[in-house]
Motif scaffolding. Structure first.
Motif, mmCIF file in Angstrom:
data_model
loop_
_atom_site.group_PDB
_atom_site.id
_atom_site.type_symbol
_atom_site.label_atom_id
_atom_site.label_comp_id
_atom_site.label_asym_id
_atom_site.label_seq_id
_atom_site.Cartn_x
_atom_site.Cartn_y
_atom_site.Cartn_z
ATOM 1 N N ARG A 199 0.768 -1.052 0.006
ATOM 2 C CA ARG A 199 0.020 -0.005 -0.027
ATOM 3 C C ARG A 199 0.829 1.142 0.068
ATOM 4 N NH1 ARG A 199 -2.694 -4.421 -0.679
ATOM 5 N NH2 ARG A 199 -4.775 -4.480 -0.537
ATOM 6 N N MET A 200 2.068 1.243 0.589
ATOM 7 C CA MET A 200 2.699 2.373 0.748
ATOM 8 C C MET A 200 3.291 2.580 -0.763
ATOM 9 S SD MET A 200 4.081 4.951 2.238
ATOM 10 C CE MET A 200 3.636 4.527 4.069
ATOM 11 N N VAL A 201 3.951 1.669 -1.413
ATOM 12 C CA VAL A 201 4.614 1.724 -2.759
ATOM 13 C C VAL A 201 3.388 2.142 -3.479
ATOM 14 C CG1 VAL A 201 4.347 -0.646 -3.893
ATOM 15 C CG2 VAL A 201 6.140 1.048 -4.300
ATOM 16 N N PHE A 202 2.218 1.688 -3.647
ATOM 17 C CA PHE A 202 1.103 2.022 -4.445
ATOM 18 C C PHE A 202 0.622 3.712 -4.273
ATOM 19 C CE2 PHE A 202 -3.459 2.748 -4.678
ATOM 20 C CZ PHE A 202 -3.783 2.366 -6.150
ATOM 21 N N SER A 203 0.657 3.861 -2.738
ATOM 22 C CA SER A 203 0.536 5.559 -2.897
ATOM 23 C C SER A 203 1.488 6.139 -3.494
ATOM 24 C CB SER A 203 0.499 5.622 -1.112
ATOM 25 O OG SER A 203 0.408 7.166 -1.006
ATOM 26 N N LEU A 204 2.747 5.827 -3.102
ATOM 27 C CA LEU A 204 4.017 6.485 -3.872
ATOM 28 C C LEU A 204 3.698 6.607 -5.330
ATOM 29 C CD1 LEU A 204 7.043 4.947 -1.724
ATOM 30 C CD2 LEU A 204 6.335 7.457 -1.789
ATOM 31 N N ALA A 205 2.946 5.750 -5.823
ATOM 32 C CA ALA A 205 2.933 5.645 -7.388
ATOM 33 C C ALA A 205 1.762 6.590 -7.682
ATOM 34 C CB ALA A 205 2.573 4.379 -7.730
ATOM 35 N N GLU A 206 0.737 6.691 -6.991
ATOM 36 C CA GLU A 206 -0.302 7.400 -6.999
ATOM 37 C C GLU A 206 0.071 8.947 -7.132
ATOM 38 O OE1 GLU A 206 -4.745 6.628 -5.313
ATOM 39 O OE2 GLU A 206 -3.150 6.759 -3.757
ATOM 40 N N ARG A 239 4.565 4.310 -12.367
ATOM 41 C CA ARG A 239 3.182 4.473 -12.605
ATOM 42 C C ARG A 239 2.550 3.125 -12.941
ATOM 43 N NH1 ARG A 239 0.624 9.187 -11.200
ATOM 44 N NH2 ARG A 239 -1.212 8.561 -12.622
ATOM 45 N N ALA A 240 3.437 2.205 -13.247
ATOM 46 C CA ALA A 240 2.737 0.722 -13.607
ATOM 47 C C ALA A 240 2.387 0.204 -12.332
ATOM 48 C CB ALA A 240 3.949 -0.042 -14.120
ATOM 49 N N LEU A 241 2.772 0.639 -11.185
ATOM 50 C CA LEU A 241 2.273 0.141 -9.746
ATOM 51 C C LEU A 241 0.805 0.355 -9.516
ATOM 52 C CD1 LEU A 241 5.601 0.516 -8.009
ATOM 53 C CD2 LEU A 241 4.869 -1.749 -9.033
ATOM 54 N N LEU A 242 0.312 1.273 -10.532
ATOM 55 C CA LEU A 242 -1.137 1.707 -9.894
ATOM 56 C C LEU A 242 -2.131 0.812 -10.508
ATOM 57 C CD1 LEU A 242 -0.950 5.730 -10.962
ATOM 58 C CD2 LEU A 242 -1.001 4.548 -8.824
ATOM 59 N N GLU A 254 -10.053 -5.888 -10.325
ATOM 60 C CA GLU A 254 -11.529 -5.530 -10.254
ATOM 61 C C GLU A 254 -12.063 -5.477 -8.729
ATOM 62 O OE1 GLU A 254 -13.844 -8.098 -12.525
ATOM 63 O OE2 GLU A 254 -13.078 -7.527 -14.484
ATOM 64 N N GLY A 255 -11.138 -6.392 -7.695
ATOM 65 C CA GLY A 255 -11.508 -6.343 -6.332
ATOM 66 C C GLY A 255 -11.106 -5.063 -5.639
ATOM 67 N N GLY A 256 -10.123 -4.308 -6.319
ATOM 68 C CA GLY A 256 -9.557 -3.241 -5.657
ATOM 69 C C GLY A 256 -8.228 -3.488 -4.981
ATOM 70 N N VAL A 257 -7.474 -4.482 -5.560
ATOM 71 C CA VAL A 257 -6.233 -4.731 -4.912
ATOM 72 C C VAL A 257 -5.239 -4.348 -5.853
ATOM 73 C CG1 VAL A 257 -4.798 -6.753 -4.411
ATOM 74 C CG2 VAL A 257 -7.146 -7.121 -3.726
ATOM 75 N N PRO A 258 -4.288 -3.472 -5.280
ATOM 76 C CA PRO A 258 -3.092 -3.247 -6.128
ATOM 77 C C PRO A 258 -1.976 -4.337 -6.338
ATOM 78 C CG PRO A 258 -2.745 -2.373 -3.968
ATOM 79 C CD PRO A 258 -4.051 -3.122 -4.073
ATOM 80 N N ARG A 259 -2.548 -5.213 -7.324
ATOM 81 C CA ARG A 259 -1.642 -6.549 -7.627
ATOM 82 C C ARG A 259 -0.156 -6.162 -7.783
ATOM 83 N NH1 ARG A 259 -6.239 -10.448 -10.337
ATOM 84 N NH2 ARG A 259 -7.306 -10.956 -8.323
ATOM 85 N N ARG A 260 0.134 -5.291 -8.725
ATOM 86 C CA ARG A 260 1.472 -5.044 -9.248
ATOM 87 C C ARG A 260 2.073 -4.637 -8.026
ATOM 88 N NH1 ARG A 260 0.958 -2.525 -15.394
ATOM 89 N NH2 ARG A 260 0.103 -4.245 -16.245
ATOM 90 N N ALA A 261 1.730 -3.700 -7.169
ATOM 91 C CA ALA A 261 2.462 -3.141 -5.986
ATOM 92 C C ALA A 261 2.641 -4.328 -5.010
ATOM 93 C CB ALA A 261 1.491 -2.164 -5.147
ATOM 94 N N VAL A 262 1.536 -5.354 -4.961
ATOM 95 C CA VAL A 262 1.888 -6.419 -4.016
ATOM 96 C C VAL A 262 3.232 -7.235 -4.559
ATOM 97 C CG1 VAL A 262 0.894 -8.617 -3.080
ATOM 98 C CG2 VAL A 262 -0.309 -6.517 -3.192
ATOM 99 N N LEU A 263 3.007 -7.573 -5.855
ATOM 100 C CA LEU A 263 4.148 -8.344 -6.563
ATOM 101 C C LEU A 263 5.548 -7.633 -6.216
ATOM 102 C CD1 LEU A 263 2.228 -9.768 -9.670
ATOM 103 C CD2 LEU A 263 2.885 -10.884 -7.387
#
Length: 470
Positions: free
Chosen positions: A322-329, A335-338, A342-351
């Protein structure tokens, strides 16, 4: 460097707004409450507290009071800002709004690095315990299993993370409550074959402060970092139905109870057993359970520590993603981490987070005393730097929120600004003490180097953007 954005309680699209974020709202109040309670109850308490007792004696109770009070103040500040301005990046977003983009960039990446490095310690520790139970599966095999399981859980839906943490935290809290009940019964001689212990262990063998106040201060250095982890609850609150209300309730319920668990545990331990019998690296909880005749105490505590490590691994994977997703936001990470499912999970940020975490695990398995040790030292004092920026951000944002949207101050920092300044002074004192302590100094210097590097990158980015606007 960039000036702090003017708006205090509103954010532009894609810059960490509360419900405008594409993340799901799958966390319930019970998830957040138990995350707040269980987030810091980990191996640092169950095993690491032995080192604190060895240097402070019974005075470790005061060490935990001091460290716990500091953690409570930080959580109150963070709770105030998160209730007024919920965001998945939590204190990284707050730092950006208060001090500028350089601060949000720096604290966000430092915290992300801290989580993915510590994740390796937790995965390795859990694998060592599991390998002892099932030697047929090698340690690296257990690490692989844990990483796959928790990556899958975090990729599926945020409610899976919430459920895992809810039951992990429930088990840890239950274990501590049972420990406190059994220990108190032993203190008063109620259990079979026990006599009231009185205060002999508190006042004998050098007294309550056998090493004086210097021992208490050394104890603070040994235990203060065990309180790290509470911050994740404010990150998670952004994915609940009512972030402002959820984070306020979670912070209020967590800080006092956690302080009770920590200080209460230490008090019964040093009352029941001579402090001189404690050994660093050995769990004082096992020693107490053995002394009062609980069968299989070592294995019971192994199970609890195992669950605590998996809980921390799960929470750190969630918090880092979630932290790296927020940084990408906010344009501070690729930006690819954004990309969000469909379920609202930042999968690329998790990976991305689990990939770096896996690299850390491999380094820990292959070079624990060289490469990984340097990485671990590099995050040794980062938590204090993060806490310091939280305090400075709260000092800047509180007047702004009170002026522009006072109704959003549903959770207020006590005695503002005096206790905020007191917390900052206490953090500075801890850093000075680390500098004078032979064991802690390498961690401080390496962490200062890592922080300086991140600040340098933030400064160069700001300089480049300023030139591009000319």
């Amino acid at each position: 460097m960039h000036d702090a954005p003017t708006p205090a309680v509103e954010s532009s699209p894609g810059r960490g707004a509360d419900r405008s974020e594409p993340l799901s709202a799958g966390l319930k109040q019970r998830h957040l409450t138990m995350l707040g309670l269980g987030g810091v109850i980990g191996a640092g308490l169950f095993v690491g507290s032995g080192a604190g007792i060895a240097v402070a004696g019974p005075g470790i109770v005061l060490s935990y009071l001091i460290a716990g009070a500091l953690a409570m103040l930080v959580m109150r500040m963070l709770g105030e800002m998160s209730a007024a301005m919920p965001a998945s990046g939590a204190f990284s977003v707050h730092a950006e709004r208060a001090l500028g983009r350089w601060a949000g960039f720096s604290v966000g990446w430092l915290y992300w690095f801290l989580l993915v490095v510590v994740l390796a310690v937790e995965a390795t520790g859990a694998a060592q315990i599991a390998n002892g139970w099932v030697p047929a599966v090698p340690q690296w095999g257990w690490v692989l299993i844990f990483m796959i399981v928790f990556t899958a859980a975090n990729l599926a839906a945020v409610k899976n993370f919430g459920e895992f943490e809810f039951w992990f935290a429930t088990l840890k809290v239950t274990a501590i409550v049972l420990f406190l009940v059994l220990s108190l019964l032993a203190v008063f001689g109620v259990l079979p074959d026990t006599d009231p212990v009185g205060t002999a262990n508190l006042t004998g063998q050098g007294g309550f402060l056998p090493h004086g106040w210097s021992g208490v201060i050394s104890g603070v250095l040994a235990v203060v970092f065990a309180f790290g982890g509470l911050e994740v609850v404010t990150i998670a609150a952004a994915e609940s139905d009512d972030p402002a209300r959820a984070v306020g309730r979670a912070v209020r319920s967590a800080v006092w109870r956690i302080l009770f668990f920590y200080v209460g545990s230490m008090l019964v331990i040093v009352t029941l057993l001579p402090w001189s019998s404690m050994q660093p690296g050995k769990s004082p909880y096992v020693a107490v359970l053995d002394s009062i005749g609980v069968p299989g105490a070592g294995q019971i505590m192994n199970i609890v520590v195992f669950v605590a490590l998996l809980s921390a691994l799960n929470a750190n994977l969630y918090g880092s993603s979630r932290m790296v997703f927020s940084l990408a936001e906010r344009g501070e990470a690729p930006r690819a981490l954004l990309k969000v499912s469909e379920g609202g999970v930042p999968r690329r940020a998790v990976l991305a987070s689990v990939a770096f975490g896996f690299v850390s695990v491999l380094l820990n398995l292959e070079w624990p005393d060289s490469v990984f040790l340097y990485m671990l030292n590099a995050v040794g004092a980062v938590l204090l730097f993060v806490w310091g920026l939280i305090a400075v951000s709260q000092l800047r944002l509180r007047p702004r929120i009170a002026r522009e949207a006072p109704g959003k101050l549903t959770l207020r920092m006590w005695a503002f600004p005096y206790l905020t300044w007191a917390a900052l002074v206490a953090m500075g004192a801890v850093l000075v003490l680390m500098l004078t302590d032979d064991a802690a100094r390498p961690q401080l210097l390496w962490s200062a180097g890592a922080t300086g590097l991140v600040l340098l990158v933030a400064g160069l980015r700001a300089l480049r953007e300023r030139r591009a606007r000319r």
